[in-house]
Design a protein around this motif. Structure first.
Motif, short mmCIF file in Angstrom:
data_model
loop_
_atom_site.label_atom_id
_atom_site.label_comp_id
_atom_site.label_asym_id
_atom_site.label_seq_id
_atom_site.Cartn_x
_atom_site.Cartn_y
_atom_site.Cartn_z
N ALA A 328 0.83 -1.21 0.00
CA ALA A 328 0.00 0.00 0.00
C ALA A 328 0.87 1.26 0.00
N LEU A 329 1.97 1.24 0.73
CA LEU A 329 2.86 2.40 0.76
C LEU A 329 3.56 2.60 -0.58
N LEU A 330 4.00 1.51 -1.21
CA LEU A 330 4.62 1.63 -2.53
C LEU A 330 3.63 2.12 -3.57
N GLU A 331 2.38 1.68 -3.45
CA GLU A 331 1.34 2.16 -4.37
C GLU A 331 1.10 3.67 -4.18
N GLU A 332 1.15 4.13 -2.93
CA GLU A 332 1.01 5.56 -2.67
C GLU A 332 2.17 6.33 -3.29
N GLU A 333 3.38 5.81 -3.16
CA GLU A 333 4.53 6.46 -3.79
C GLU A 333 4.37 6.52 -5.31
N ALA A 334 3.89 5.43 -5.91
CA ALA A 334 3.70 5.41 -7.35
C ALA A 334 2.69 6.48 -7.79
N LYS A 335 1.61 6.65 -7.04
CA LYS A 335 0.62 7.70 -7.36
C LYS A 335 1.26 9.09 -7.30
N ARG A 341 4.75 14.76 -7.99
CA ARG A 341 5.10 15.31 -6.68
C ARG A 341 6.60 15.15 -6.43
N ALA A 342 7.24 16.25 -6.06
CA ALA A 342 8.67 16.19 -5.76
C ALA A 342 8.94 15.34 -4.52
N ASP A 343 7.97 15.29 -3.61
CA ASP A 343 8.15 14.54 -2.37
C ASP A 343 7.50 13.16 -2.46
#
Length: 397
Positions: A328-335, A341-343
């Protein structure tokens, strides 16, 4: 996710070179020698940062700037403490530290009753035993006046437990509960904690929540101005201790915090160990709901026991589905990356670890031994690599 590691400064038994050897790139730290509420100067922050960069690492997150008691209770020194906090925030921003973590737990920070709980592996773990905690509060610290804060069945078990304690048992439990753990903001003797608890006698959950929102309304605009993200750490454990209110324990708490000051600079830490103690916290759903406001992650696992007790299990073996959490965290990063998003990258650290192998018998900060966290980071890194290999849409490690 950026792999990071908590460091308690030059006196930490785990050195910056050890952190490099673990494969981490980021460091999570603070000016732990200045933890009394005085403002941190830019020069002090830059000197600490230089130690980190000299070893080829980056200071990813400040954890934490302490929030003093007056701020939490709305005491006479609250505004001065907030202004000092803002000064420290500006100094960190001036040094290029992008994320600042804090907590709003009253009196005791993260709390355990056993710092050397032997696991089946013979490694030593942290554990919170509710019966021990209540036995200390009801039978040692405050007597019958505290009994009403707890379930009667738990109090009965606690009285039985206390009846079998020796003076050494009492001293050990007291040391573990009130004498301060790494990263905590206060160390007390018995008289000191009683004085501190008395300061909260009129602080209801609504009042503590209002004081938190007041604090956020003061500091979030400064964070926006200087271009950093603030993140609040959950209560640990995520329920009342000593009858005190706790207001960062559930998804409902996070909705209130994020909506009260609706800014990208007002963010959260997902600590899987803290939120994972409560079976009503669905951490994967929380990541999906609050994803854009997650700027820092603590990955550790817990195994829930009866009455709210828990032990800190291996990172991939406990009540939290760590593989689902990482996905779920990696999916959030991919979005975030797709949105430009720079961050987009979230800093994570392996939180806590068992005392293993050569660390047994050495001086270690409870929860922060080297080999246990090294093992945990390797396991978590393996999950991230495997998930990214399986799904090319996820960010590569």
């Amino acid at each position: 996710m950026q792999q990071a590691w908590r460091w308690y400064g030059p006196n930490d038994p785990v050195t910056l070179r050890h952190i490099r050897q673990a494969g981490a790139k980021g460091v999570v730290t603070a000016l732990h020698h200045k933890y009394n509420g005085e403002p941190w100067s830019l020069d002090d922050v830059l000197a600490h940062k230089a130690l980190i960069e000299k070893e080829g690492l980056v200071w990813s997150v400040c954890e934490s700037i302490p929030v003093l008691t007056d701020v939490k209770i709305g005491g006479p020194g609250a505004q001065r403490a907030i202004e000092n906090w803002k000064t420290s925030l500006r100094s960190l921003a001036g040094a290029g530290i992008p994320v600042i973590c804090f907590n709003f737990m009253p009196v005791v920070d993260w709390t355990r009753t056993d710092l050397e709980y032997e696991m089946p592996s013979t490694g030593l773990a942290l554990r919170f035993d509710m019966i021990d905690f209540v036995a200390y509060d009801v039978c040692v610290l405050r007597g019958d006046a505290a009994a009403g804060f707890y379930d009667p069945a738990v109090v009965a078990k606690a009285r039985q437990r206390h009846a079998g304690w020796t003076p050494d048992d009492i001293r050990q439990v007291e040391d573990n509960i009130i004498c301060g753990l790494p990263g905590g903001e206060g160390r007390y003797d018995r008289a000191g904690i009683l004085r501190e608890l008395d300061l909260y006698r009129d602080v209801t959950p609504d009042k503590l929540r209002a004081n938190l929102v007041h604090f956020l309304k003061e500091v979030v605009p400064v964070a926006e101005e200087v271009g950093v993200k603030l993140v609040i750490h959950p209560d640990d454990p995520p329920f009342s201790l000593f009858g005190l209110p706790r207001v960062v324990s559930t998804a409902a708490d996070l909705r209130h915090i994020l909506s009260a000051v609706d800014s990208p600079a007002n963010g959260i830490v997902i600590c899987t160990g803290s939120y994972g103690v409560r079976p009503d916290n669905d951490i994967v759903s929380m990541i999906r709901e609050f994803g854009p406001r997650i700027h820092f992650v603590h990955l550790r696992n817990v195994r829930r026991e009866d009455h709210g007790s828990f032990n800190e299990s291996d990172h991939l073996d406990g009540s939290v589905d760590m593989v689902a959490v990482i996905r779920a965290l990696l999916e959030e990063e991919a979005k975030r990356k797709a949105a430009g998003r720079a961050d987009w990258q979230i800093a994570m650290r392996p939180d806590h670890g068992h005392v293993l192998v050569d660390d047994i018998g050495k001086k270690v900060n409870p929860g922060y031994s080297c080999i246990g966290r090294l093992k945990g980071l390797a396991e978590l890194r393996g999950v991230m690599v495997a998930l990214a290999h399986q799904d090319p849409a996820l960010p590569p490690i």
